[in-house]
Design a protein around this motif. Structure first.
Motif, mmCIF file in Angstrom:
data_model
loop_
_atom_site.group_PDB
_atom_site.id
_atom_site.type_symbol
_atom_site.label_atom_id
_atom_site.label_comp_id
_atom_site.label_asym_id
_atom_site.label_seq_id
_atom_site.Cartn_x
_atom_site.Cartn_y
_atom_site.Cartn_z
ATOM 1 N N THR A 1 -3.288 -0.568 -8.831
ATOM 2 C CA THR A 1 -2.279 -0.787 -7.798
ATOM 3 C C THR A 1 -2.664 -1.977 -6.928
ATOM 4 O O THR A 1 -3.805 -2.091 -6.495
ATOM 5 C CB THR A 1 -2.161 0.469 -6.898
ATOM 6 N N GLN B 1 2.455 -4.947 -5.295
ATOM 7 C CA GLN B 1 3.283 -4.036 -6.089
ATOM 8 C C GLN B 1 4.007 -3.007 -5.219
ATOM 9 O O GLN B 1 5.037 -2.486 -5.625
ATOM 10 C CB GLN B 1 2.420 -3.248 -7.077
ATOM 11 N N LEU B 2 3.451 -2.703 -4.073
ATOM 12 C CA LEU B 2 4.001 -1.619 -3.249
ATOM 13 C C LEU B 2 5.220 -2.041 -2.437
ATOM 14 O O LEU B 2 5.806 -1.222 -1.747
ATOM 15 C CB LEU B 2 2.903 -1.059 -2.327
ATOM 16 N N HIS B 3 5.599 -3.286 -2.537
ATOM 17 C CA HIS B 3 6.829 -3.791 -1.911
ATOM 18 C C HIS B 3 6.920 -3.418 -0.434
ATOM 19 O O HIS B 3 7.860 -2.769 0.007
ATOM 20 C CB HIS B 3 8.077 -3.275 -2.635
ATOM 21 N N ASN B 4 5.934 -3.849 0.311
ATOM 22 C CA ASN B 4 5.981 -3.609 1.757
ATOM 23 C C ASN B 4 7.094 -4.450 2.358
ATOM 24 O O ASN B 4 7.227 -5.630 2.049
ATOM 25 C CB ASN B 4 4.633 -3.972 2.391
ATOM 26 N N ARG C 1 2.613 -4.198 5.575
ATOM 27 C CA ARG C 1 1.598 -4.769 4.693
ATOM 28 C C ARG C 1 0.209 -4.615 5.324
ATOM 29 O O ARG C 1 -0.745 -4.236 4.646
ATOM 30 C CB ARG C 1 1.919 -6.228 4.421
ATOM 31 N N THR D 1 -0.879 -1.002 5.050
ATOM 32 C CA THR D 1 -1.271 -0.687 3.675
ATOM 33 C C THR D 1 -2.662 -1.254 3.387
ATOM 34 O O THR D 1 -3.481 -0.593 2.738
ATOM 35 C CB THR D 1 -0.242 -1.231 2.674
ATOM 36 N N PRO E 1 4.044 3.862 1.041
ATOM 37 C CA PRO E 1 4.623 4.035 -0.298
ATOM 38 C C PRO E 1 4.296 5.428 -0.848
ATOM 39 O O PRO E 1 3.234 5.995 -0.559
ATOM 40 C CB PRO E 1 3.950 2.936 -1.115
ATOM 41 N N SER F 1 3.343 6.359 -3.691
ATOM 42 C CA SER F 1 2.130 6.441 -4.519
ATOM 43 C C SER F 1 0.891 6.714 -3.669
ATOM 44 O O SER F 1 0.011 7.473 -4.085
ATOM 45 C CB SER F 1 1.951 5.164 -5.340
ATOM 46 N N ILE F 2 0.817 6.129 -2.492
ATOM 47 C CA ILE F 2 -0.315 6.372 -1.596
ATOM 48 C C ILE F 2 -0.267 7.806 -1.081
ATOM 49 O O ILE F 2 -1.274 8.515 -1.065
ATOM 50 C CB ILE F 2 -0.326 5.366 -0.425
#
Length: 162
Positions: free
Chosen positions: A31, A35-38, A44, A47, A126, A128-129
């Motif tokens: 990851t 990729q996480l599109h902040n 950002r 993250t 996100p 996923s986190i």
């Protein structure tokens, strides 16, 4: 505590740390922050703070795992050293997971009463986190409950030895 119990707990913690390291490494290796599109720079930065804490957690876990391995290689089993290692793992890994020093997230102390996940974020993150920490939380909670004894026992021994 008897040598057998301490040995068993150390072995359990060693397995827990191995699994935790693997899970965190897989996530961080696969990851990227991009990729996480902040949505904006503030998200950002948050993250990045979370990723920084996850990397720190891997380092602490690897140090703990290495220490466990050293204890298991020594003959005879060194109970006092093992207890010290378990105390250190409690503080560096378990406490860092539930209350990171950089305030990447926090533990909701009321979660035990509500049956919800204890880890809460200060901002939106996100999925996923969030899913990563949810997947780790149960085992961290289990190990915390097992190692809480060392928190009070080790401090008591240190005070008595002064």
């Amino acid at each position: 505590m008897g040598n057998t119990l301490v040995n068993s707990q150390l072995n359990d913690v060693k397995g827990f740390l191995s699994k935790t390291i693997s899970t965190l490494e897989d996530f961080l290796n696969e990851t990227t922050i991009t990729q996480l599109h902040n949505e904006n720079e503030e998200e950002r930065s948050y993250t990045k703070l979370i990723f920084s804490n996850l990397r720190k957690l891997i380092v602490y876990s690897e140090e703990g795992l290495d220490a466990c391995s050293v204890i298991f290689q020594s003959e005879p089993f060194q109970k006092a050293a093992a207890e010290k290692i378990l105390y250190k793992i409690y503080h560096q890994c378990i406490e860092e997971f539930f209350a990171p020093k950089n305030d990447a997230w926090y533990e909701d102390s009321r979660s035990a009463y509500t049956g919800r996940n204890a880890i809460k974020f200060y901002r939106n993150v996100p999925d996923s986190i969030e899913q990563l920490l949810i997947s780790l939380e149960g085992e961290f909670q289990r190990i915390r409950e097992e190692l809480e004894y060392y928190e009070t026992d080790y401090r008591t021994k240190m005070i008595q030895s002064k």
